[in-house]
Design a protein around this motif. Sequence first.
Motif, PDB file in Angstrom:
ATOM      1  N   PRO A  89     141.823 -50.626  63.536  1.00 33.21           N
ATOM      2  CA  PRO A  89     142.416 -50.412  62.211  1.00 33.21           C
ATOM      3  C   PRO A  89     142.336 -51.677  61.350  1.00 33.21           C
ATOM      4  CG  PRO A  89     144.127 -50.642  63.877  1.00 33.21           C
ATOM      5  CD  PRO A  89     142.829 -50.617  64.616  1.00 33.21           C
ATOM      6  N   ALA A  90     142.201 -51.496  60.069  1.00 36.10           N
ATOM      7  CA  ALA A  90     142.143 -52.633  59.151  1.00 36.10           C
ATOM      8  C   ALA A  90     143.421 -53.447  59.246  1.00 36.10           C
ATOM      9  CB  ALA A  90     141.933 -52.133  57.725  1.00 36.10           C
ATOM     10  N   GLY A  91     143.271 -54.765  59.236  1.00 34.64           N
ATOM     11  CA  GLY A  91     144.414 -55.663  59.282  1.00 34.64           C
ATOM     12  C   GLY A  91     144.940 -55.955  60.669  1.00 34.64           C
ATOM     13  N   ALA A  92     144.281 -55.431  61.712  1.00 29.11           N
ATOM     14  CA  ALA A  92     144.762 -55.635  63.080  1.00 29.11           C
ATOM     15  C   ALA A  92     144.550 -57.081  63.528  1.00 29.11           C
ATOM     16  CB  ALA A  92     144.047 -54.690  64.031  1.00 29.11           C
ATOM     17  N   THR A  93     145.417 -57.514  64.441  1.00 30.00           N
ATOM     18  CA  THR A  93     145.232 -58.790  65.141  1.00 30.00           C
ATOM     19  C   THR A  93     144.711 -58.475  66.534  1.00 30.00           C
ATOM     20  OG1 THR A  93     146.993 -59.910  63.933  1.00 30.00           O
ATOM     21  CG2 THR A  93     146.369 -60.847  66.052  1.00 30.00           C
ATOM     22  N   LEU A  94     143.581 -59.107  66.883  1.00 30.36           N
ATOM     23  CA  LEU A  94     142.886 -58.786  68.128  1.00 30.36           C
ATOM     24  C   LEU A  94     142.759 -60.007  69.019  1.00 30.36           C
ATOM     25  CD1 LEU A  94     139.841 -56.905  66.519  1.00 30.36           C
ATOM     26  CD2 LEU A  94     142.024 -55.888  67.229  1.00 30.36           C
ATOM     27  N   PHE A  95     142.997 -59.820  70.314  1.00 27.60           N
ATOM     28  CA  PHE A  95     142.520 -60.756  71.313  1.00 27.60           C
ATOM     29  C   PHE A  95     141.151 -60.254  71.765  1.00 27.60           C
ATOM     30  CE2 PHE A  95     147.138 -61.620  72.624  1.00 27.60           C
ATOM     31  CZ  PHE A  95     147.187 -62.824  71.922  1.00 27.60           C
ATOM     32  N   LEU A  96     140.125 -61.122  71.726  1.00 27.12           N
ATOM     33  CA  LEU A  96     138.797 -60.737  72.181  1.00 27.12           C
ATOM     34  C   LEU A  96     138.387 -61.619  73.346  1.00 27.12           C
ATOM     35  CD1 LEU A  96     136.386 -59.936  69.208  1.00 27.12           C
ATOM     36  CD2 LEU A  96     137.384 -58.417  70.895  1.00 27.12           C
ATOM     37  N   ASP A  97     138.195 -60.989  74.485  1.00 24.55           N
ATOM     38  CA  ASP A  97     137.763 -61.630  75.715  1.00 24.55           C
ATOM     39  C   ASP A  97     136.302 -62.080  75.588  1.00 24.55           C
ATOM     40  OD1 ASP A  97     137.743 -62.297  78.438  1.00 24.55           O
ATOM     41  OD2 ASP A  97     137.186 -60.274  79.037  1.00 24.55           O
ATOM     42  N   ALA A  98     135.911 -63.046  76.410  1.00 24.29           N
ATOM     43  CA  ALA A  98     134.519 -63.488  76.431  1.00 24.29           C
ATOM     44  C   ALA A  98     133.655 -62.474  77.171  1.00 24.29           C
ATOM     45  CB  ALA A  98     134.416 -64.854  77.111  1.00 24.29           C
ATOM     46  N   GLY A  99     132.458 -62.220  76.652  1.00 22.46           N
ATOM     47  CA  GLY A  99     131.549 -61.309  77.324  1.00 22.46           C
ATOM     48  C   GLY A  99     130.545 -60.725  76.346  1.00 22.46           C
ATOM     49  N   SER A 100     129.450 -60.183  76.884  1.00 21.31           N
ATOM     50  CA  SER A 100     128.394 -59.671  76.017  1.00 21.31           C
ATOM     51  C   SER A 100     128.791 -58.378  75.318  1.00 21.31           C
ATOM     52  CB  SER A 100     127.113 -59.450  76.836  1.00 21.31           C
ATOM     53  OG  SER A 100     127.366 -58.655  77.974  1.00 21.31           O
ATOM     54  N   THR A 101     129.617 -57.535  75.967  1.00 23.32           N
ATOM     55  CA  THR A 101     130.017 -56.280  75.323  1.00 23.32           C
ATOM     56  C   THR A 101     131.066 -56.530  74.248  1.00 23.32           C
ATOM     57  OG1 THR A 101     129.618 -55.222  77.465  1.00 23.32           O
ATOM     58  CG2 THR A 101     130.665 -53.888  75.770  1.00 23.32           C
ATOM     59  N   THR A 102     132.001 -57.445  74.511  1.00 24.48           N
ATOM     60  CA  THR A 102     132.963 -57.797  73.469  1.00 24.48           C
ATOM     61  C   THR A 102     132.275 -58.538  72.326  1.00 24.48           C
ATOM     62  OG1 THR A 102     133.565 -59.733  74.814  1.00 24.48           O
ATOM     63  CG2 THR A 102     135.015 -57.813  74.943  1.00 24.48           C
ATOM     64  N   LEU A 103     131.222 -59.276  72.627  1.00 23.54           N
ATOM     65  CA  LEU A 103     130.436 -59.917  71.568  1.00 23.54           C
ATOM     66  C   LEU A 103     129.787 -58.864  70.679  1.00 23.54           C
ATOM     67  CD1 LEU A 103     129.127 -62.383  70.223  1.00 23.54           C
ATOM     68  CD2 LEU A 103     127.353 -62.304  71.990  1.00 23.54           C
ATOM     69  N   ALA A 104     129.244 -57.814  71.300  1.00 21.54           N
ATOM     70  CA  ALA A 104     128.666 -56.722  70.513  1.00 21.54           C
ATOM     71  C   ALA A 104     129.714 -56.061  69.634  1.00 21.54           C
ATOM     72  CB  ALA A 104     128.029 -55.691  71.450  1.00 21.54           C
ATOM     73  N   MET A 105     130.937 -55.949  70.158  1.00 20.65           N
ATOM     74  CA  MET A 105     132.024 -55.367  69.378  1.00 20.65           C
ATOM     75  C   MET A 105     132.357 -56.262  68.179  1.00 20.65           C
ATOM     76  SD  MET A 105     135.522 -55.829  68.964  1.00 20.65           S
ATOM     77  CE  MET A 105     136.715 -54.807  68.115  1.00 20.65           C
ATOM     78  N   ALA A 106     132.435 -57.581  68.417  1.00 21.38           N
ATOM     79  CA  ALA A 106     132.744 -58.512  67.333  1.00 21.38           C
ATOM     80  C   ALA A 106     131.691 -58.455  66.234  1.00 21.38           C
ATOM     81  CB  ALA A 106     132.861 -59.929  67.883  1.00 21.38           C
ATOM     82  N   GLU A 107     130.431 -58.359  66.632  1.00 24.40           N
ATOM     83  CA  GLU A 107     129.343 -58.301  65.653  1.00 24.40           C
ATOM     84  C   GLU A 107     129.412 -57.027  64.809  1.00 24.40           C
ATOM     85  OE1 GLU A 107     125.850 -60.866  67.869  1.00 24.40           O
ATOM     86  OE2 GLU A 107     126.077 -58.746  68.376  1.00 24.40           O
ATOM     87  N   ALA A 108     129.944 -55.945  65.396  1.00 27.47           N
ATOM     88  CA  ALA A 108     130.014 -54.671  64.682  1.00 27.47           C
ATOM     89  C   ALA A 108     131.304 -54.503  63.884  1.00 27.47           C
ATOM     90  CB  ALA A 108     129.878 -53.520  65.682  1.00 27.47           C
ATOM     91  N   LEU A 109     132.249 -55.416  64.037  1.00 28.58           N
ATOM     92  CA  LEU A 109     133.549 -55.279  63.384  1.00 28.58           C
ATOM     93  C   LEU A 109     133.381 -55.318  61.865  1.00 28.58           C
ATOM     94  CD1 LEU A 109     136.528 -55.004  64.200  1.00 28.58           C
ATOM     95  CD2 LEU A 109     136.697 -57.500  64.110  1.00 28.58           C
ATOM     96  N   ALA A 110     133.832 -54.243  61.203  1.00 28.51           N
ATOM     97  CA  ALA A 110     133.577 -54.111  59.766  1.00 28.51           C
ATOM     98  C   ALA A 110     134.839 -54.086  58.924  1.00 28.51           C
ATOM     99  CB  ALA A 110     132.773 -52.831  59.512  1.00 28.51           C
ATOM    100  N   VAL A 111     136.018 -54.191  59.536  1.00 30.57           N
ATOM    101  CA  VAL A 111     137.268 -54.158  58.777  1.00 30.57           C
ATOM    102  C   VAL A 111     137.915 -55.542  58.801  1.00 30.57           C
ATOM    103  CG1 VAL A 111     137.645 -51.723  59.260  1.00 30.57           C
ATOM    104  CG2 VAL A 111     138.601 -53.448  60.813  1.00 30.57           C
ATOM    105  N   PRO A 112     138.773 -55.857  57.831  1.00 31.69           N
ATOM    106  CA  PRO A 112     139.500 -57.130  57.884  1.00 31.69           C
ATOM    107  C   PRO A 112     140.367 -57.186  59.142  1.00 31.69           C
ATOM    108  CG  PRO A 112     139.719 -56.078  55.731  1.00 31.69           C
ATOM    109  CD  PRO A 112     139.111 -55.061  56.626  1.00 31.69           C
ATOM    110  N   ALA A 113     140.347 -58.323  59.811  1.00 32.80           N
ATOM    111  CA  ALA A 113     141.115 -58.472  61.045  1.00 32.80           C
ATOM    112  C   ALA A 113     141.289 -59.945  61.365  1.00 32.80           C
ATOM    113  CB  ALA A 113     140.415 -57.762  62.205  1.00 32.80           C
TER     114      ALA A 113
END
Length: 247
Positions: A89-113
């Motif tokens: 959701p837009a405006g969410a605060t996220l903890f992002l773990d290290a890893g190639s799949t979470t990296l792919a998620m970060a690259e695709a993130l399109a909402v403010p966070a």
Amino acid sequence: MSRLSRQQRLLAMLTDTGELLVSEAAAVLGVSDDTIRRDLCALQKQGCLRKTHGGAVSIDLGGMPRTTRSSLLPVQKKRIGEAAAAAVPAGATLFLDAGSTTLAMAEALAVPATVITNSLDIASRIEGRPALRLILAGGEWDSRQRLFSGAAARSVLGQYRADIAILGACAVSTHGAVTAGEERDADMKRSMINAASEAWLLTDHLKFGHVEPHHVADLAQFCRVYSDRSRPGPAMEQARPEFIVTS
């Protein structure tokens, strides 16, 4: 097919089955036996497999350097990351773990966070994007696993609360135990789960059916699991998380 793509296919085939024969791999990929043998020699030098007479067997996935593991199933990981990013959701605060799949998620993130991560790779990919506020949980640098960990990194995490902790997995057993190969990595993952309102797991099927030494969490502690395949075993049919299968 390029040499890199071919070798990625070989690693995926090998990790999925545990072993492969040169002749069978050559037939599947449409190349000569000698080409497969050269690929296997190169992959053995990288520590990705162990050659045998007529083929190769897999080595411990959790024992691979993160840079080697990241070359496996790139298309599936991209789809998993995109599916998870679309649900943030837009405006969410996220903890992002290290890893190639979470990296792919970060690259695709399109909402403010707000993104709080111990991964230098994730930080370097999203820094400068105006919609994303970046907080790096720095500590002791682990060049093999490509992450920060230790007391200093956990102290940074302790100063924040997240809406969602989004984690990768080293292994997911058929009985629902999420485990990690390194104690410090497991500590960071647990810290993220404990300081978040909910947790999501991003994992490809190669992690299913394996166990690493350090316990992270039971699968029931996750609200969602994003993967390229469904639950890893019949014992998990009643497990809590919603499984979102991306391919």
